[in-house]
Design a protein around this motif. Structure first.
Motif, PDB file in Angstrom:
ATOM      1  N   VAL B 222       4.464 -16.807 -21.045  1.00 47.19           N
ATOM      2  CA  VAL B 222       4.801 -15.095 -21.543  1.00 47.19           C
ATOM      3  C   VAL B 222       6.341 -15.283 -20.876  1.00 47.19           C
ATOM      4  O   VAL B 222       6.522 -14.053 -21.158  1.00 47.19           O
ATOM      5  CB  VAL B 222       3.707 -14.276 -21.794  1.00 47.19           C
ATOM      6  N   LYS B 223       5.959 -15.017 -19.168  1.00 48.00           N
ATOM      7  CA  LYS B 223       7.468 -15.095 -18.297  1.00 48.00           C
ATOM      8  C   LYS B 223       8.746 -15.176 -18.544  1.00 48.00           C
ATOM      9  O   LYS B 223       9.288 -14.556 -18.677  1.00 48.00           O
ATOM     10  CB  LYS B 223       6.358 -15.580 -16.897  1.00 48.00           C
ATOM     11  N   ARG B 224       8.594 -16.576 -19.072  1.00 45.65           N
ATOM     12  CA  ARG B 224       9.360 -17.634 -19.294  1.00 45.65           C
ATOM     13  C   ARG B 224      10.529 -16.721 -20.663  1.00 45.65           C
ATOM     14  O   ARG B 224      11.587 -16.363 -20.827  1.00 45.65           O
ATOM     15  CB  ARG B 224       9.670 -18.930 -19.586  1.00 45.65           C
ATOM     16  N   ARG B 225       9.174 -16.596 -21.435  1.00 43.35           N
ATOM     17  CA  ARG B 225       9.689 -15.788 -23.040  1.00 43.35           C
ATOM     18  C   ARG B 225      10.413 -14.852 -22.517  1.00 43.35           C
ATOM     19  O   ARG B 225      11.486 -13.873 -22.997  1.00 43.35           O
ATOM     20  CB  ARG B 225       9.159 -15.639 -23.983  1.00 43.35           C
ATOM     21  N   LEU B 226      10.219 -14.002 -21.948  1.00 38.90           N
ATOM     22  CA  LEU B 226      10.575 -12.680 -21.084  1.00 38.90           C
ATOM     23  C   LEU B 226      11.756 -12.507 -20.825  1.00 38.90           C
ATOM     24  O   LEU B 226      13.000 -11.270 -20.984  1.00 38.90           O
ATOM     25  CB  LEU B 226       9.150 -11.492 -20.387  1.00 38.90           C
ATOM     26  N   ALA B 227      11.894 -13.521 -19.979  1.00 40.96           N
ATOM     27  CA  ALA B 227      13.217 -13.634 -19.217  1.00 40.96           C
ATOM     28  C   ALA B 227      13.986 -13.571 -19.543  1.00 40.96           C
ATOM     29  O   ALA B 227      15.463 -13.236 -19.891  1.00 40.96           O
ATOM     30  CB  ALA B 227      12.655 -14.520 -17.760  1.00 40.96           C
ATOM     31  N   TYR B 228      14.137 -14.958 -20.680  1.00 43.28           N
ATOM     32  CA  TYR B 228      14.211 -15.765 -21.805  1.00 43.28           C
ATOM     33  C   TYR B 228      15.924 -14.150 -22.922  1.00 43.28           C
ATOM     34  O   TYR B 228      16.356 -14.288 -22.454  1.00 43.28           O
ATOM     35  CB  TYR B 228      14.469 -16.657 -22.556  1.00 43.28           C
ATOM     36  N   GLU B 229      14.380 -13.458 -23.217  1.00 45.63           N
ATOM     37  CA  GLU B 229      15.126 -12.234 -23.825  1.00 45.63           C
ATOM     38  C   GLU B 229      15.623 -11.480 -23.064  1.00 45.63           C
ATOM     39  O   GLU B 229      16.416 -10.207 -24.138  1.00 45.63           O
ATOM     40  CB  GLU B 229      13.510 -11.709 -24.572  1.00 45.63           C
ATOM     41  N   LYS B 230      15.472 -11.227 -22.425  1.00 42.16           N
ATOM     42  CA  LYS B 230      16.173 -10.442 -21.008  1.00 42.16           C
ATOM     43  C   LYS B 230      17.680 -10.162 -21.247  1.00 42.16           C
ATOM     44  O   LYS B 230      18.758  -9.500 -21.290  1.00 42.16           O
ATOM     45  CB  LYS B 230      15.269 -10.097 -19.371  1.00 42.16           C
ATOM     46  N   ASP B 231      17.836 -11.774 -20.865  1.00 38.02           N
ATOM     47  CA  ASP B 231      19.364 -12.089 -20.380  1.00 38.02           C
ATOM     48  C   ASP B 231      18.935 -13.165 -20.405  1.00 38.02           C
ATOM     49  O   ASP B 231      19.146 -14.334 -19.917  1.00 38.02           O
ATOM     50  CB  ASP B 231      19.312 -11.586 -19.450  1.00 38.02           C
ATOM     51  N   PRO B 232      19.691 -13.480 -21.896  1.00 41.29           N
ATOM     52  CA  PRO B 232      19.506 -15.790 -22.567  1.00 41.29           C
ATOM     53  C   PRO B 232      20.512 -15.629 -21.992  1.00 41.29           C
ATOM     54  O   PRO B 232      20.230 -17.052 -21.261  1.00 41.29           O
ATOM     55  CB  PRO B 232      19.735 -15.368 -23.391  1.00 41.29           C
ATOM     56  N   ARG B 233      21.937 -15.318 -21.480  1.00 46.63           N
ATOM     57  CA  ARG B 233      22.517 -16.222 -20.575  1.00 46.63           C
ATOM     58  C   ARG B 233      21.908 -16.331 -19.427  1.00 46.63           C
ATOM     59  O   ARG B 233      22.616 -18.139 -18.861  1.00 46.63           O
ATOM     60  CB  ARG B 233      23.883 -15.342 -20.457  1.00 46.63           C
ATOM     61  N   ALA B 234      22.000 -15.544 -18.523  1.00 45.35           N
ATOM     62  CA  ALA B 234      20.944 -15.867 -17.117  1.00 45.35           C
ATOM     63  C   ALA B 234      19.844 -17.148 -17.095  1.00 45.35           C
ATOM     64  O   ALA B 234      20.326 -17.821 -16.213  1.00 45.35           O
ATOM     65  CB  ALA B 234      21.232 -14.556 -16.632  1.00 45.35           C
ATOM     66  N   PHE B 235      19.631 -16.354 -18.366  1.00 45.69           N
ATOM     67  CA  PHE B 235      18.505 -17.851 -18.191  1.00 45.69           C
ATOM     68  C   PHE B 235      18.500 -18.835 -18.412  1.00 45.69           C
ATOM     69  O   PHE B 235      18.617 -20.968 -17.897  1.00 45.69           O
ATOM     70  CB  PHE B 235      17.560 -17.388 -19.146  1.00 45.69           C
ATOM     71  N   ALA B 236      19.960 -19.284 -19.477  1.00 46.64           N
ATOM     72  CA  ALA B 236      20.349 -20.420 -19.593  1.00 46.64           C
ATOM     73  C   ALA B 236      21.262 -21.277 -18.873  1.00 46.64           C
ATOM     74  O   ALA B 236      20.688 -22.247 -18.131  1.00 46.64           O
ATOM     75  CB  ALA B 236      21.409 -20.970 -21.033  1.00 46.64           C
ATOM     76  N   ALA B 237      21.455 -20.421 -17.548  1.00 42.64           N
ATOM     77  CA  ALA B 237      22.316 -20.572 -16.464  1.00 42.64           C
ATOM     78  C   ALA B 237      21.049 -20.891 -15.697  1.00 42.64           C
ATOM     79  O   ALA B 237      21.679 -22.363 -14.964  1.00 42.64           O
ATOM     80  CB  ALA B 237      23.478 -19.619 -16.480  1.00 42.64           C
ATOM     81  N   ALA B 238      20.506 -20.549 -15.444  1.00 38.55           N
ATOM     82  CA  ALA B 238      19.008 -21.432 -14.437  1.00 38.55           C
ATOM     83  C   ALA B 238      18.774 -22.662 -15.311  1.00 38.55           C
ATOM     84  O   ALA B 238      18.401 -23.815 -13.976  1.00 38.55           O
ATOM     85  CB  ALA B 238      18.135 -19.929 -14.610  1.00 38.55           C
ATOM     86  N   TYR B 239      18.791 -22.677 -16.178  1.00 40.44           N
ATOM     87  CA  TYR B 239      17.772 -23.499 -16.701  1.00 40.44           C
ATOM     88  C   TYR B 239      19.288 -25.230 -16.716  1.00 40.44           C
ATOM     89  O   TYR B 239      19.086 -26.107 -17.411  1.00 40.44           O
ATOM     90  CB  TYR B 239      17.320 -23.926 -18.378  1.00 40.44           C
ATOM     91  N   ALA B 240      20.396 -24.671 -16.241  1.00 42.48           N
ATOM     92  CA  ALA B 240      21.639 -25.547 -17.041  1.00 42.48           C
ATOM     93  C   ALA B 240      21.710 -26.966 -16.061  1.00 42.48           C
ATOM     94  O   ALA B 240      22.089 -27.961 -16.592  1.00 42.48           O
ATOM     95  CB  ALA B 240      23.306 -25.293 -16.262  1.00 42.48           C
TER      96      ALA B 240
END
Lengths: 642, 349
Positions: B222-240
């Protein structure tokens, strides 16, 4: 085609019988093809496709399952028709297969229409195209090779008989061989070119052998005695028609050619019998006896023809006939079934004293048995009945496989564009001149409609009596076993099943119509028994359900299976319980629902109530015990004839 | 206007280790024969498939070819490309992403295999082939949600094409064949009906997915999903970095695949397991070996170990066991474990 690097035939491990059957057909196409039947993943299609690597002149033409009739036999050449106004025929796949090998993978799943056209051509060797204003015929003689997995449903007997030879393919059980299979497959996938090269000498040698065998074949004619033996074998093993002996003789000739002999020998006929009879013979037992007796005697081979030959021949024949013990095959077939029944009876006796009536309990199902449920509404003459799934319906919906077109009768909903174009094509030159247009001009009479075929299983609703009277004498265990066996049959045929049970005061739906037979099985195992018998309530619920299903999808073929002893004792509306049930039975009949009543009554004191009810319902009636006995006998027969 | 499609990073998917591994193994070696995912709704099946495709390196394709042929492998070229080559043309090359092609269960047969080009036929009176979904799926992932609900005849065609790598069309006046080699990913919920055994066998691997049981894990999802929906770009960058590492791992495994060896004992072990469990046919053996090779390559090892076989067995065997009518369907993998243990004792490793 992107695939030129087929797996080499000589690299296939094991499967000697199947390989031989294929090679024999290549040597002598008059054998009439081969059908490979066996479990999945046993190199069936690999073997067939590999044949194309052996002889440069032999290609394997694939017949895809989704082929339409126009591509199979041929149709008007669209481009020529449009641009020149000529009616020319563009030959179909069968023209390409002329003199070649035609391969149908999963042949038991082929659409009925296509099978009919295919059979017609296979029989005559000529393909006649009479459609769209063209009349054209071309030669189409081919080696018909099919492969199938019997788990997916059977092949029409008529179609099966068309295949000259039949081989049952099995996986290797030997460890070393299995290892070799893996080794080779991986080596092949790693570098196809190199793998092919490695087997090139072997491939070429086999190719030459085949070419030589093909050359000497015309001179190999069997003697009178061998022809007689072939005919005798066909008669003794109860083959229908005359194809069996012809196939036997042709196969024996090919065998002799393959072995490089200068004449056809006795053992060739025997070997041929193993390949040519299994799918035709009602029983192979007389054959085995005959052969055993033959082998016990010193094999004396006489050259064909000649007085001496004839004399020994007739002597041999008397011996052979003596060897044929006219012991009824039926007796042999029945024995396992009888044992099972005796076992079941003994078990019942042991349980005899135990519990009775009202106490509720859940009984585990007894052992299941093979059974085949035939829909009462489909007679063998009915062409709808067929392979695999129970029925094939022409659907009016837009779903299903497009197999052919027709001239529409009413409003066109599903235009067959290709057929419409072909119909319009020859007129284009004229119409364009009138219209001075560039595009294709289509007028209403050109319109053609798609005919689709969809295989539908039946929708079977099981109505199970779970009352206390059913709990006695392990009756419920037997009933559950019977229903499970029917469910297993449904699973094979992709039926939809639903289930409801009645006991105590009411009927409950256990399972809405589903394709998950597993779920049905689970529900059935958990079903408790006990209480009184509200039969009328059960039938009423069944009636409502079936009506609902039919309203939702008019294409379904519903079947009601009532499992009960008919001893109704709870009334629905306060009348006589049994009379109520009978009235509902008549309702079901009037609504056109087919039904089957399985009578579970087995007391010495028979009331025959279920039989009466079946009469009212217009249902097929069968006793539980008969179901079991018949099922086993049939299964044994089927196994033997394969 | 072009919509930028954002895709949830593969490495951010919590749990479902078996499914992720099976998918990765198939992209490393597409010859494994696809994955069948059995399980409930909402278990990140489709997310995982799309995320994985997104992670993969770009493909070299013949520019403009409807089948996106691989210009480097002549044997897999389509007719058009082959003709161009024979005329002495050089094939233009461009780079394209690995696609995920969806096959909806409402698809019709003509859309799946391709059909007569209607417009062309009406305008010109000439026959032309209009490629279907199978053409689009060449060199891609073909994703079929609820494969058990697909019309039977469509499943037949699908698996035939998957096995041959070629789609043959003989219908509606069209006669055509083109390359169609794809990684087939199917999902199904067994409670809604079965797939015929013949078809089950054609799927190389199968995995069962379940919702995660542990509360911690569920919270993390749930946490990750929320983080992703809030800011997909930042989320993607974190996992780059993690994405990059996985992409490299996949590339490395693919490159060393042909160097992985296996001993005679390993093959014997596989044959033994297959015989003892009484599996039908030989596809199970071959797939077990191929999977074990990929698993070894994923660990950067050049030799297959007994443990790889044990792991491969869990992917390859469960859906292939002979179905006794209505016996409780639970494959006992302890036999496999035992055999592998015995093998290690004998001196294998």
């Amino acid at each position: 085609m992107p695939h030129r690097c087929v797996y080499p035939f000589t690299a296939i491990v094991g499967q000697e019988k199947a390989k031989k059957a294929l090679l024999l057909n290549v040597i002598n196409p008059r054998i009439g093809g081969v059908l490979l039947s066996g479990e999945k993943g046993t190199a069936k299609s690999t073997m067939v496709r590999a044949l194309s690597g052996l002889l440069p002149e032999l290609t394997v033409v694939d017949l895809p399952l989704n082929i339409t009739e126009d591509r199979l036999i041929g149709a008007i050449d669209l481009e020529k028709a449009v641009s020149h106004g000529h009616r020319a025929c563009e030959a179909g796949l069968l023209a390409r297969a002329h003199g070649q090998l035609l391969y149908v993978d999963e042949v038991n799943l082929l659409s009925d229409h296509i099978v009919n056209s295919l059979l017609d051509v296979a029989q005559s060797g000529v393909c006649v195209v009479e459609r769209e204003g063209i009349s054209y015929a071309y030669h189409a003689r081919f080696i018909l090779v099919g492969s199938m997995n019997p788990e997916e449903g059977p092949l029409r007997p008529h179609f099966k008989d068309r295949f000259g030879l039949f081989v049952e393919v099995q996986g290797e059980k030997d460890r070393e061989r299995r290892k070799e299979i893996m080794h080779r497959r991986l080596a092949y996938e790693k570098d196809r070119e190199a793998f092919r090269q490695k087997y090139d000498p072997a491939e070429r040698a086999l190719g030459q052998e085949l070419a030589r065998a093909r050359q000497i074949l015309p001179d190999l004619l069997p003697g009178e005695d061998l022809v007689r033996l072939a005919a005798e074998l066909a008669v003794k093993s109860c083959c229908q028609g005359h194809r069996a002996e012809q196939v036997l003789v042709e196969t024996a000739r090919a065998l002799a050619a393959l072995h490089g002999k200068n004449r056809v020998r006795l053992e060739d006929i025997w070997e041929a019998a193993e390949l040519a009879l299994p799918h035709r013979a009602a029983s192979l037992r007389p054959l085995e006896q005959l052969q055993r007796r033959q082998q016990e005697q010193p094999q004396e081979e006489k050259p064909p023809g000649g007085k001496e030959g004839e004399q020994t021949e007739s002597k041999e024949q008397t011996k052979r006939e003596a060897a044929l013990d006219p012991e009824g095959t039926a007796k042999h077939l029945m024995s396992p079934g009888r044992e099972a029944i005796a076992d079941a009876a003994r078990e019942q006796k042991e349980q005899e004293q135990k519990e009775r009536e009202t106490r509720e309990k859940v009984e585990a199902p007894g052992t299941t048995f093979p059974i085949s449920l035939k829909h009462p509404a489909t007679s063998p003459q009915n062409p709808r009945q067929g392979r695999g799934r129970r029925s094939l319906t022409r659907t009016t919906s837009l779903q299903g496989r497009y197999v052919r077109y027709r001239i529409p009768t009413g409003k066109v909903r599903d235009v067959a564009v290709d057929a419409t174009l072909r119909a319009a094509a020859p007129w284009q030159k004229v119409r364009r001149e009138e219209d001075a247009a560039e595009r294709v001009i289509i007028l209403t009479p050109d319109l053609r409609e798609k005919m689709r075929e969809r295989r539908v299983g039946h929708t079977i609703l099981f109505v199970v009596d779970a009352s206390g009277s059913m709990g006695a004498r392990r009756r419920m265990a037997e009933t559950k076993a019977a229903v499970l066996s029917l469910l297993h049959d449904s699973y094979r045929k992709r039926d939809n099943v639903g289930m409801l049970a009645f006991r105590g005061r009411e009927a409950v739906s256990l399972l809405e119509i589903t394709r998950s037979v597993e779920l049905a099985q689970k529900k059935l195992s958990e079903l408790p028994t006990g209480g009184r018998t509200p039969l009328a309530a059960g039938l009423e619920l069944a009636y409502t359900k079936l009506k609902g299903y039919r309203a939702k999808d008019p294409g379904i073929i519903p079947l009601l299976v009532l499992v009960s002893d008919g001893r109704a004792n709870v009334s629905l509306q306060g009348g006589d319980p049994l009379e109520e049930a009978k009235a509902l039975g008549r309702c079901l009949r009037a609504a056109g629902f087919s039904s089957l009543v399985i009578d579970t009554e087995q007391d010495d004191l028979e009331l025959g109530l279920a039989r009466q009810l079946a009469g009212e319902m217009g249902a097929r009636y069968i006793k539980l015990q008969e179901l079991r006995a018949g099922g086993i006998a049939e299964a044994v027969r089927r196994t033997l004839s394969q | 206007m072009k919509l930028e499609k954002l895709i949830y990073p593969f490495t951010a998917i919590v749990g479902q280790a078996m499914m992720k591994k099976a998918l990765i193994a198939n992209v490393i070696n597409p010859a494994l024969g696809g994955v069948l995912i059995l399980g409930e709704k909402g278990t990140a099946k489709s997310t995982a498939v799309r995320a994985l495709a997104d992670l993969l390196p770009l493909l070299e394709v013949v520019d403009g070819c409807p089948f996106r042929c691989n210009p480097r492998v002549r044997a897999t070229l389509c007719r058009i490309c082959l003709e161009r080559l024979e005329k002495g043309e050089t094939l233009p090359v461009s780079k394209d992403k690995m696609r995920v092609v969806d096959l909806p269960i409402s698809a019709t047969e003509d859309r799946l295999v391709g059909t007569l080009d209607l417009e062309h036929a009406l305008k010109k009176g000439e026959k032309k082939f209009e490629p279907g979904i199978l053409a689009a799926a060449n060199r891609s992932i073909l994703y079929v949600d609820e494969v058990n609900l697909l019309d039977d005849h469509l499943v037949d065609i699908l698996l035939d094409a998957a096995a041959m790598g070629v789609n043959t069309v003989e219908r509606e006046g069209v006669s055509y064949s083109h390359p169609a080699s794809f990684v087939l990913v199917g999902t199904m919920n067994p409670e809604e009906g079965n797939l015929r055994p013949q078809l089950l066998d054609r799927f190389g691997l199968a995995v069962e997915v379940r919702g995660e049981d542990a509360v911690e894990q569920r919270m993390e999802i749930v946490k990750r999903r929320l983080a992703y929906e809030k800011d997909p770009r930042a989320f993607a960058a974190a996992y780059a970095p993690a994405q990059q590492a996985l992409a490299e791992k996949i590339a490395a495994a693919g490159a060393m695949l042909s160097e992985v060896t296996y001993s005679e004992q390993i093959i014997a072990l596989i044959a033994e397991i297959a015989i003892e469990l009484g599996v039908d046919g030989h596809r199970a053996d071959i797939t077990m070996l191929k999977t074990a090779i990929v698993l070894a390559a994923m660990e950067g090892r050049k030799e297959v170990k007994g443990a790889d076989v044990a792991e491969a067995a869990a992917f390859v065997l469960p859906h292939r066991m002979k179905r006794k009518p209505f016996a409780a369907e639970q494959l006992d993998l302890s036999l496999v474990q035992e055999r592998v243990k015995a093998y290690v004792k004998r001196g294998g490793h």
